[in-house]
Design a protein around this motif. Structure first.
Motif, PDB file in Angstrom:
ATOM      1  N   GLN A 104       0.830  -1.207   0.000  1.00 37.93           N
ATOM      2  CA  GLN A 104       0.000   0.000   0.000  1.00 37.93           C
ATOM      3  C   GLN A 104       0.860   1.250   0.000  1.00 37.93           C
ATOM      4  N   MET A 105       1.963   1.223   0.776  1.00 33.65           N
ATOM      5  CA  MET A 105       2.857   2.377   0.835  1.00 33.65           C
ATOM      6  C   MET A 105       3.477   2.656  -0.540  1.00 33.65           C
ATOM      7  N   ILE A 106       3.965   1.611  -1.212  1.00 33.97           N
ATOM      8  CA  ILE A 106       4.567   1.770  -2.536  1.00 33.97           C
ATOM      9  C   ILE A 106       3.521   2.230  -3.549  1.00 33.97           C
ATOM     10  N   TYR A 107       2.334   1.645  -3.489  1.00 36.49           N
ATOM     11  CA  TYR A 107       1.243   2.012  -4.397  1.00 36.49           C
ATOM     12  C   TYR A 107       0.874   3.483  -4.221  1.00 36.49           C
ATOM     13  N   SER A 108       0.730   3.914  -2.968  1.00 36.78           N
ATOM     14  CA  SER A 108       0.380   5.318  -2.694  1.00 36.78           C
ATOM     15  C   SER A 108       1.483   6.262  -3.158  1.00 36.78           C
ATOM     16  N   SER A 112       0.683   9.053  -5.805  1.00 39.34           N
ATOM     17  CA  SER A 112       0.588  10.391  -5.213  1.00 39.34           C
ATOM     18  C   SER A 112       1.794  11.250  -5.551  1.00 39.34           C
ATOM     19  N   TYR A 113       2.977  10.642  -5.573  1.00 40.98           N
ATOM     20  CA  TYR A 113       4.221  11.366  -5.844  1.00 40.98           C
ATOM     21  C   TYR A 113       5.027  10.606  -6.899  1.00 40.98           C
ATOM     22  N   PRO A 114       4.605  10.635  -8.148  1.00 44.91           N
ATOM     23  CA  PRO A 114       5.291   9.829  -9.168  1.00 44.91           C
ATOM     24  C   PRO A 114       6.745  10.232  -9.408  1.00 44.91           C
ATOM     25  N   PHE A 115       7.061  11.517  -9.313  1.00 44.84           N
ATOM     26  CA  PHE A 115       8.441  11.947  -9.530  1.00 44.84           C
ATOM     27  C   PHE A 115       9.353  11.389  -8.436  1.00 44.84           C
ATOM     28  N   LEU A 116       8.916  11.494  -7.187  1.00 42.03           N
ATOM     29  CA  LEU A 116       9.677  10.958  -6.064  1.00 42.03           C
ATOM     30  C   LEU A 116       9.815   9.439  -6.174  1.00 42.03           C
ATOM     31  N   TYR A 117       8.746   8.782  -6.595  1.00 46.34           N
ATOM     32  CA  TYR A 117       8.780   7.331  -6.793  1.00 46.34           C
ATOM     33  C   TYR A 117       9.812   6.959  -7.859  1.00 46.34           C
ATOM     34  N   GLY A 118       9.860   7.708  -8.941  1.00 49.42           N
ATOM     35  CA  GLY A 118      10.830   7.448 -10.005  1.00 49.42           C
ATOM     36  C   GLY A 118      12.262   7.650  -9.531  1.00 49.42           C
ATOM     37  N   LEU A 119      12.495   8.733  -8.795  1.00 50.65           N
ATOM     38  CA  LEU A 119      13.835   8.976  -8.249  1.00 50.65           C
ATOM     39  C   LEU A 119      14.245   7.861  -7.289  1.00 50.65           C
ATOM     40  N   LEU A 120      13.324   7.423  -6.452  1.00 49.14           N
ATOM     41  CA  LEU A 120      13.612   6.353  -5.502  1.00 49.14           C
ATOM     42  C   LEU A 120      13.919   5.044  -6.227  1.00 49.14           C
TER      43      LEU A 120
END
Length: 139
Positions: A104-108, A112-120
């Protein structure tokens, strides 16, 4: 009960109503059979004759295996009780499928924050590559 009653109620894979067709005729038997076969291979359509076990006179248990790929959302469960071939009772309840925990955390984060998700994701890939390089380098 009879096959005609099952068809009228839409019970069973062969009696599914795909709704109003958008492109082509969804009621075409070859197309319907292909959709049902593909959904069965993905475990999204399941049909078990022994799926309900009666524990008491009016108490029963039904087990449904949900595959990992089941889409999140609200589902409606319909339970039909037949007596002497006639529909005796019908009960509907809702079931909500959600992601929980780390998933759920990864999905959110991803939605919610696709740019941050991509950087991570890129940072994790770089760190994993560096660890692999350090672990398997030749001296």
């Amino acid at each position: 009960t009879s096959d005609a009653q099952l068809k009228a109620l839409g019970i069973g894979l062969n009696n599914l109503d795909f709704g109003r067709p958008t492109y082509g005729d969804l009621q075409d038997s070859a197309y319907r059979a292909a959709v049902i076969r593909l959904k069965q291979q993905q475990d999204l359509f399941q049909e078990h004759d022994d799926g309900v076990a009666f524990i008491g006179r009016s108490l029963f248990r039904a087990t449904v295996d949900l595959p990992v790929s089941v889409p999140i959302g609200h589902y409606t469960s319909s339970v039909y009780l037949f007596r002497d071939g006639a529909l005796f009772s019908k009960k509907e309840s809702t079931l909500e499928v959600n992601k929980v925990g780390f998933e759920q955390m990864i999905y959110s984060l991803a939605f919610s924050y696709p740019f941050l998700y991509g950087l991570l994701a890129v940072a994790i890939a770089i760190v994993a590559g560096l660890i692999g390089w350090l672990a398997f380098r030749r001296e």
